[in-house]
Design an enzyme around this catalytic site. Structure first.
Site, PDB file in Angstrom:
ATOM      1  N   LYS A   1       0.844  -1.205   0.000  1.00  0.00           N
ATOM      2  CA  LYS A   1       0.000   0.000   0.000  1.00  0.00           C
ATOM      3  C   LYS A   1       0.872   1.246   0.000  1.00  0.00           C
ATOM      4  O   LYS A   1       0.635   2.187  -0.763  1.00  0.00           O
ATOM      5  CB  LYS A   1      -0.880  -0.006   1.257  1.00  0.00           C
ATOM      6  CG  LYS A   1      -1.553   1.334   1.547  1.00  0.00           C
ATOM      7  CD  LYS A   1      -2.417   1.288   2.787  1.00  0.00           C
ATOM      8  CE  LYS A   1      -1.722   1.666   4.062  1.00  0.00           C
ATOM      9  NZ  LYS A   1      -1.391   3.083   4.225  1.00  0.00           N
ATOM     10  N   ASN A   2       1.913   1.227   0.841  1.00  0.00           N
ATOM     11  CA  ASN A   2       2.720   2.443   0.993  1.00  0.00           C
ATOM     12  C   ASN A   2       3.668   2.676  -0.178  1.00  0.00           C
ATOM     13  O   ASN A   2       4.393   3.667  -0.205  1.00  0.00           O
ATOM     14  CB  ASN A   2       3.503   2.396   2.307  1.00  0.00           C
ATOM     15  CG  ASN A   2       2.578   2.574   3.502  1.00  0.00           C
ATOM     16  OD1 ASN A   2       1.400   2.872   3.326  1.00  0.00           O
ATOM     17  ND2 ASN A   2       3.107   2.388   4.694  1.00  0.00           N
TER      18      ASN A   2
ATOM     19  N   CYS B   1      -5.352   7.873   9.036  1.00  0.00           N
ATOM     20  CA  CYS B   1      -5.627   7.312  10.352  1.00  0.00           C
ATOM     21  C   CYS B   1      -5.447   8.365  11.438  1.00  0.00           C
ATOM     22  O   CYS B   1      -4.522   9.166  11.396  1.00  0.00           O
ATOM     23  CB  CYS B   1      -4.664   6.156  10.633  1.00  0.00           C
ATOM     24  SG  CYS B   1      -5.223   4.608   9.969  1.00  0.00           S
TER      25      CYS B   1
ATOM     26  N   ASP C   1       3.983   0.411  12.139  1.00  0.00           N
ATOM     27  CA  ASP C   1       2.785  -0.205  11.556  1.00  0.00           C
ATOM     28  C   ASP C   1       2.581  -1.651  12.014  1.00  0.00           C
ATOM     29  O   ASP C   1       1.579  -2.273  11.643  1.00  0.00           O
ATOM     30  CB  ASP C   1       2.856  -0.148  10.016  1.00  0.00           C
ATOM     31  CG  ASP C   1       2.579   1.258   9.496  1.00  0.00           C
ATOM     32  OD1 ASP C   1       2.181   2.125  10.287  1.00  0.00           O
ATOM     33  OD2 ASP C   1       2.770   1.489   8.284  1.00  0.00           O
TER      34      ASP C   1
ATOM     35  N   ARG D   1      -4.413  10.531   3.754  1.00  0.00           N
ATOM     36  CA  ARG D   1      -3.271  11.361   4.056  1.00  0.00           C
ATOM     37  C   ARG D   1      -2.299  11.441   2.867  1.00  0.00           C
ATOM     38  O   ARG D   1      -1.668  12.460   2.638  1.00  0.00           O
ATOM     39  CB  ARG D   1      -2.546  10.805   5.290  1.00  0.00           C
ATOM     40  CG  ARG D   1      -1.378  11.655   5.684  1.00  0.00           C
ATOM     41  CD  ARG D   1      -0.666  11.151   6.907  1.00  0.00           C
ATOM     42  NE  ARG D   1       0.631  11.788   6.998  1.00  0.00           N
ATOM     43  CZ  ARG D   1       0.826  12.992   7.462  1.00  0.00           C
ATOM     44  NH1 ARG D   1      -0.171  13.713   7.879  1.00  0.00           N
ATOM     45  NH2 ARG D   1       2.047  13.502   7.502  1.00  0.00           N
TER      46      ARG D   1
ATOM     47  N   ARG E   1       0.352  14.278  13.309  1.00  0.00           N
ATOM     48  CA  ARG E   1       0.749  14.140  11.904  1.00  0.00           C
ATOM     49  C   ARG E   1       0.874  15.481  11.175  1.00  0.00           C
ATOM     50  O   ARG E   1       0.152  15.749  10.208  1.00  0.00           O
ATOM     51  CB  ARG E   1      -0.205  13.200  11.155  1.00  0.00           C
ATOM     52  CG  ARG E   1      -0.332  11.876  11.843  1.00  0.00           C
ATOM     53  CD  ARG E   1      -1.034  10.863  11.004  1.00  0.00           C
ATOM     54  NE  ARG E   1      -0.135  10.183  10.075  1.00  0.00           N
ATOM     55  CZ  ARG E   1      -0.456   9.083   9.430  1.00  0.00           C
ATOM     56  NH1 ARG E   1      -1.626   8.532   9.585  1.00  0.00           N
ATOM     57  NH2 ARG E   1       0.408   8.522   8.620  1.00  0.00           N
ATOM     58  N   PRO E   2       1.780  16.350  11.643  1.00  0.00           N
ATOM     59  CA  PRO E   2       1.979  17.630  10.955  1.00  0.00           C
ATOM     60  C   PRO E   2       2.626  17.410   9.583  1.00  0.00           C
ATOM     61  O   PRO E   2       3.129  16.314   9.299  1.00  0.00           O
ATOM     62  CB  PRO E   2       2.941  18.376  11.878  1.00  0.00           C
ATOM     63  CG  PRO E   2       3.627  17.328  12.672  1.00  0.00           C
ATOM     64  CD  PRO E   2       2.708  16.148  12.747  1.00  0.00           C
TER      65      PRO E   2
HETATM   66  C1  UD1 Z   1       4.205   6.653   6.418  1.00  0.00           C
HETATM   67  C2  UD1 Z   1       3.342   5.459   6.168  1.00  0.00           C
HETATM   68  C3  UD1 Z   1       2.731   4.950   7.458  1.00  0.00           C
HETATM   69  C4  UD1 Z   1       3.805   4.722   8.510  1.00  0.00           C
HETATM   70  C5  UD1 Z   1       4.729   5.938   8.635  1.00  0.00           C
HETATM   71  C6  UD1 Z   1       5.915   5.702   9.549  1.00  0.00           C
HETATM   72  C7  UD1 Z   1       2.520   5.825   3.927  1.00  0.00           C
HETATM   73  C8  UD1 Z   1       1.353   6.108   3.038  1.00  0.00           C
HETATM   74  N1  UD1 Z   1       2.297   5.811   5.243  1.00  0.00           N
HETATM   75  O1  UD1 Z   1       3.364   7.678   6.922  1.00  0.00           O
HETATM   76  O2  UD1 Z   1       2.044   3.736   7.194  1.00  0.00           O
HETATM   77  O3  UD1 Z   1       3.193   4.474   9.745  1.00  0.00           O
HETATM   78  O4  UD1 Z   1       5.228   6.318   7.348  1.00  0.00           O
HETATM   79  O5  UD1 Z   1       6.656   4.612   9.139  1.00  0.00           O
HETATM   80  O6  UD1 Z   1       3.616   5.560   3.447  1.00  0.00           O
HETATM   81  N2  UD1 Z   1       6.253  14.353  10.885  1.00  0.00           N
HETATM   82  C9  UD1 Z   1       6.402  15.694  11.197  1.00  0.00           C
HETATM   83  N3  UD1 Z   1       6.306  16.619  10.184  1.00  0.00           N
HETATM   84  C10 UD1 Z   1       6.081  16.264   8.891  1.00  0.00           C
HETATM   85  C11 UD1 Z   1       5.954  14.887   8.573  1.00  0.00           C
HETATM   86  C12 UD1 Z   1       6.044  13.951   9.598  1.00  0.00           C
HETATM   87  O7  UD1 Z   1       6.596  16.053  12.348  1.00  0.00           O
HETATM   88  O8  UD1 Z   1       6.023  17.143   8.024  1.00  0.00           O
HETATM   89  C13 UD1 Z   1       6.336  13.342  11.956  1.00  0.00           C
HETATM   90  C14 UD1 Z   1       5.003  12.612  12.138  1.00  0.00           C
HETATM   91  O9  UD1 Z   1       4.131  13.338  12.981  1.00  0.00           O
HETATM   92  C15 UD1 Z   1       5.449  11.328  12.756  1.00  0.00           C
HETATM   93  C16 UD1 Z   1       6.787  11.053  12.099  1.00  0.00           C
HETATM   94  O10 UD1 Z   1       7.222  12.308  11.572  1.00  0.00           O
HETATM   95  O11 UD1 Z   1       5.653  11.489  14.131  1.00  0.00           O
HETATM   96  C17 UD1 Z   1       6.753  10.010  11.000  1.00  0.00           C
HETATM   97  O12 UD1 Z   1       5.904  10.425   9.983  1.00  0.00           O
HETATM   98  P1  UD1 Z   1       6.141  10.051   8.451  1.00  0.00           P
HETATM   99  O13 UD1 Z   1       7.357   9.211   8.313  1.00  0.00           O
HETATM  100  O14 UD1 Z   1       6.019  11.289   7.656  1.00  0.00           O
HETATM  101  O15 UD1 Z   1       4.870   9.129   8.181  1.00  0.00           O
HETATM  102  P2  UD1 Z   1       3.873   9.182   6.959  1.00  0.00           P
HETATM  103  O16 UD1 Z   1       4.607   9.474   5.705  1.00  0.00           O
HETATM  104  O17 UD1 Z   1       2.701  10.009   7.321  1.00  0.00           O
END
Ligand code: UD1
Length: 418
Positions: free
Chosen positions: A22-23, A116, A305, A92, A121-122
């Site tokens: 999926k990711n 989710c 995950d 997202r 999730r900023p």
């Molecule tokens: C992706 C995955 C998700 C997985 C996550 C972590 C997809 C579609 N989803 O989510 O399944 O759980 O990686 O392995 O690929 N953060 C910030 N600022 C930002 C972006 C992120 O502070 O601009 C923080 C988030 O709040 C979180 C951490 O970074 O605490 C990890 O987030 P991120 O790696 O970006 O996860 P996703 O890409 O949303």
């Protein structure tokens, strides 16, 4: 809204093939906007997140068709750069569209993303990186509007290896003027997959899988046919299911080393694991022992995950376990539901203290998010008696016909329309 009725206590036997990740598929769909030529993604899993992403692409003017297991995307007539709020909030990953829309149209707009409900999730890392590439960003009333005259390669440092931000930067920088160097990139296999996909379209990206990625911008990208990497989280969930239920299962399509520390943790539980190329065989051998500690980390650490599924395993194992969730603030919302099945878990901030119960029992529980929902299903498979797992919409976002895979291994799972 569908529910599962699950008869607990059956051992699992047999072999299954993992679905495509999926990711990986979601960013690949976002990347298809980068070209006017057709893109074919083979073995696309029929999950609702993929269908939501297809709706977003259609909303931009693209044509998306599903032919068997192929997703065929034609963005030649895409002309809209604005994603409607209803779709952004549902998914997202729609935030990845900012990078590819900017690369194609120099403009992009979307509402703050959904997905989710597992924490704040900023998206500050995404937006700051886009600014470094020369994008002007306005944020007003929950809406983000981006514009640039030309994307310009730059040096970008991520303070945290965000998966989504890394992917968004790749999607924007492939068609920027000059070279972008990204330091502190996320290293997930799905990012390597995106690099391979983009390079197959004519991009010049190298370094994915390490923390420095270099992207040399090119003028245009062409169509591609591509088979994505398999879903290590679905594979991991199935291995944990077998550990909880006992029996012997082989999962095909995923290499052991992409599962972070999962296999090591399952061996600690007392399971026998054998890996060969992209096959992982697990044998559950009677009563499991608790892990002492599981701490989620960015790749290659223990994947967040799979945190909920391993909490479910430990809840019915012998001993105590400390779970530490480092990535998302509120990723324990499934715990009260698990406790309805007899789990003994105390959550304090990022920590969950699990005291293993003799055995969990069947109950009526409700999914609140994708992986938490999977954890409830796995717990129900190992529990004594019958369970009903309500609100499968979350689980259907990421697991294609999960019940069919589980029943093919001998589990008693029935989907009921309510
Ligand atoms: C992706 C995955 C998700 C997985 C996550 C972590 C997809 C579609 N989803 O989510 O399944 O759980 O990686 O392995 O690929 N953060 C910030 N600022 C930002 C972006 C992120 O502070 O601009 C923080 C988030 O709040 C979180 C951490 O970074 O605490 C990890 O987030 P991120 O790696 O970006 O996860 P996703 O890409 O949303």
């Amino acid at each position: 809204m569908d529910k599962f009725v699950i008869g607990g206590g059956r051992k699992l036997y047999g072999s299954v093939r993992a679905q495509s990740a999926k990711n990986s598929v979601l960013p690949l769909l976002a990347a298809s906007v980068l070209t006017e030529e057709p893109v074919v993604i083979h073995e696309t899993p029929p999950i609702t997140d993929v269908f939501s992403m297809a709706e977003i692409l259609r909303g931009l003017g693209a044509e998306v068709k599903f032919c068997g297991e192929d997703a065929v995307i034609d963005c030649s007539r895409a002309s809209v750069h604005r994603i409607p709020p209803s779709l952004t909030r549902e998914l997202r990953s729609s935030v990845f569209m900012l990078g590819s829309l900017l690369a194609r149209f120099r403009r992009a707009a979307c509402a703050y993303p959904g997905g989710c409900d597992i924490g704040l999730r900023p998206i500050d890392l995404h937006l700051n990186a886009l600014k470094r590439l020369g994008v002007e960003i306005r944020e007003r009333e929950g809406y983000i509007t981006c514009a640039c005259t030309q994307l310009k390669g730059a040096e970008i440092v991520l303070d945290f290896p965000s998966v989504g931000a890394t992917e968004n930067i790749l999607l924007a920088a492939v068609r920027a003027e000059g070279t972008t160097t990204l330091y502190g990139a996320a290293k997930e296999p799905e990012i390597v997959d995106l690099q391979n996909f983009l390079n197959a379209m004519g991009a010049k990206v190298r370094g994915a899988g390490t923390d420095v990625i270099a992207i040399e911008g090119v003028e245009r990208l062409h169509g591609v046919r591509f088979t994505p990497v398999k879903d290590r989280i679905e594979a991991g969930s199935l291995l944990i299911a077998c550990a909880i239920c006992g029996g012997e299962v082989e999962v095909e399509g995923v290499r052991g080393e992409t599962l972070g520390l999962l296999l090591h943790k399952l061996r600690e539980n007392g399971c026998k694991i054998h890996t060969k190329n992209d096959k992982i065989r697990i044998a559950g051998t009677g009563r499991l022992k608790c892990n002492r500690r599981i701490e989620t980390m960015p790749y290659p650490g223990f994947p967040t995950d799979l945190q909920a599924q391993m909490t479910a395993l430990n809840a019915g194992a012998e001993g105590d376990c400390l779970i530490v969730e480092n990535l998302f603030e509120t990723r324990y919302k499934y715990v009260p539901e698990l406790m309805k099945m007899g789990a003994d878990i105390e959550v304090r901030g990022r920590n969950a203290f699990v005291r293993g119960a003799e055995r969990l029992h069947g109950a009526s529980v409700t999914c609140g998010d994708l992986r938490g929902g999977a954890a409830l299903i796995l717990a129900a498979l190992g529990a004594e008696g019958e369970s009903e797992v309500l609100d499968l919409s979350h689980v259907d976002r990421g697991y294609a016909a999960f019940e069919q895979k589980l029943t093919s291994l001998g589990a008693a799972v029935k989907r009921v329309r309510i």
